[in-house]
Design a protein around this motif. Sequence first.
Motif, short mmCIF file in Angstrom:
data_model
loop_
_atom_site.label_atom_id
_atom_site.label_comp_id
_atom_site.label_asym_id
_atom_site.label_seq_id
_atom_site.Cartn_x
_atom_site.Cartn_y
_atom_site.Cartn_z
N MET A 1 0.83 -1.17 0.00
CA MET A 1 0.00 0.00 0.00
C MET A 1 0.89 1.25 0.00
N ARG A 2 0.53 2.20 -0.81
CA ARG A 2 1.27 3.46 -0.88
C ARG A 2 0.35 4.61 -0.49
N THR A 3 0.88 5.52 0.28
CA THR A 3 0.11 6.71 0.65
C THR A 3 1.06 7.84 1.02
N ASN A 4 0.57 9.07 0.90
CA ASN A 4 1.34 10.24 1.30
C ASN A 4 0.37 11.39 1.58
N ASN A 5 0.90 12.50 2.05
CA ASN A 5 0.08 13.66 2.38
C ASN A 5 0.47 14.87 1.55
N SER A 6 0.69 14.68 0.27
CA SER A 6 1.17 15.75 -0.59
C SER A 6 0.13 16.85 -0.83
N PHE A 65 4.86 13.16 4.64
CA PHE A 65 5.02 11.77 5.06
C PHE A 65 4.63 10.87 3.89
N GLU A 66 5.47 9.88 3.64
CA GLU A 66 5.19 8.91 2.59
C GLU A 66 5.39 7.52 3.17
N TYR A 67 4.44 6.61 2.87
CA TYR A 67 4.49 5.24 3.36
C TYR A 67 4.29 4.31 2.17
N ASP A 68 5.14 3.28 2.06
CA ASP A 68 5.04 2.31 0.98
C ASP A 68 5.35 0.94 1.53
N SER A 69 4.37 0.05 1.49
CA SER A 69 4.59 -1.32 1.97
C SER A 69 4.46 -2.34 0.86
N ASP A 70 4.49 -1.89 -0.39
CA ASP A 70 4.46 -2.82 -1.52
C ASP A 70 5.83 -3.48 -1.65
N GLY A 71 5.83 -4.75 -1.94
CA GLY A 71 7.10 -5.45 -2.13
C GLY A 71 7.61 -6.07 -0.85
#
Length: 160
Positions: A1-6, A65-71
Motif C-alpha cells: 500500500m502506498r500513501t502520502n500527504n502531498s 510523510f510517505e508510506y510504501d509497503s508494496d514489495g
Amino acid sequence: MRTNNSKVKNTIISVYFVLILLAVLFATVFRAFSDVTDNPAFTFLIIVFGFVMLLVLVHYISKYFEYDSDGIKVVAINRGLLLSEKYNYREHRLEFEKERLYAFKFRNYIVYKTLTFCLKDSRGRKTKQSFNVTLVSRKKRRYIRQSLSKIIKMNKNKKD
C-alpha cells in the motif's frame, strides 16, 4: 500500500501567508495593545515573540510523510514540506524488511501525531524509529494501521 500527504502543501502555504498578514496587521496597529503595557517597544516585542513561536510551531509540525509497503520492504519517509523539491532538508528515511517489524504505535499529542516503528535487527536488538504523521488524514492513518497490523500478523504466523 502506498500513501502520502502531498495535498496538504497548499494548506500549509496558506497558513504561512495568513500568519504573515496577521503579523503585518498587528505591527501596524499595535497601539491597540496598550492595555498590556504602556511601553510600545515591549508590546511590539510581545507580538513579535508570539508570531515567531507560531511560525516555529507550524514549521515543526508541517512535514511530508510517505508510506510504501508494496514489495519485500517497507519504506517510510518524512521530509520538510516547503522547499523539499530543491533542498533535501529535514529528511528522515526508514527502509526495512517486513520480517523485522514486531510492533508499531500511533501517538496523538494535542497538536502533534507520531508513528513509531519497533524493529528487530539480525542480532535480536530492538530499535524504535518515530515519524511525524500530524498532517496525514485520519483515513490514511487507518489504512497504514491496517497494513502494519497485517504485516505483524504475518510475522507472528511465520514464527508459529
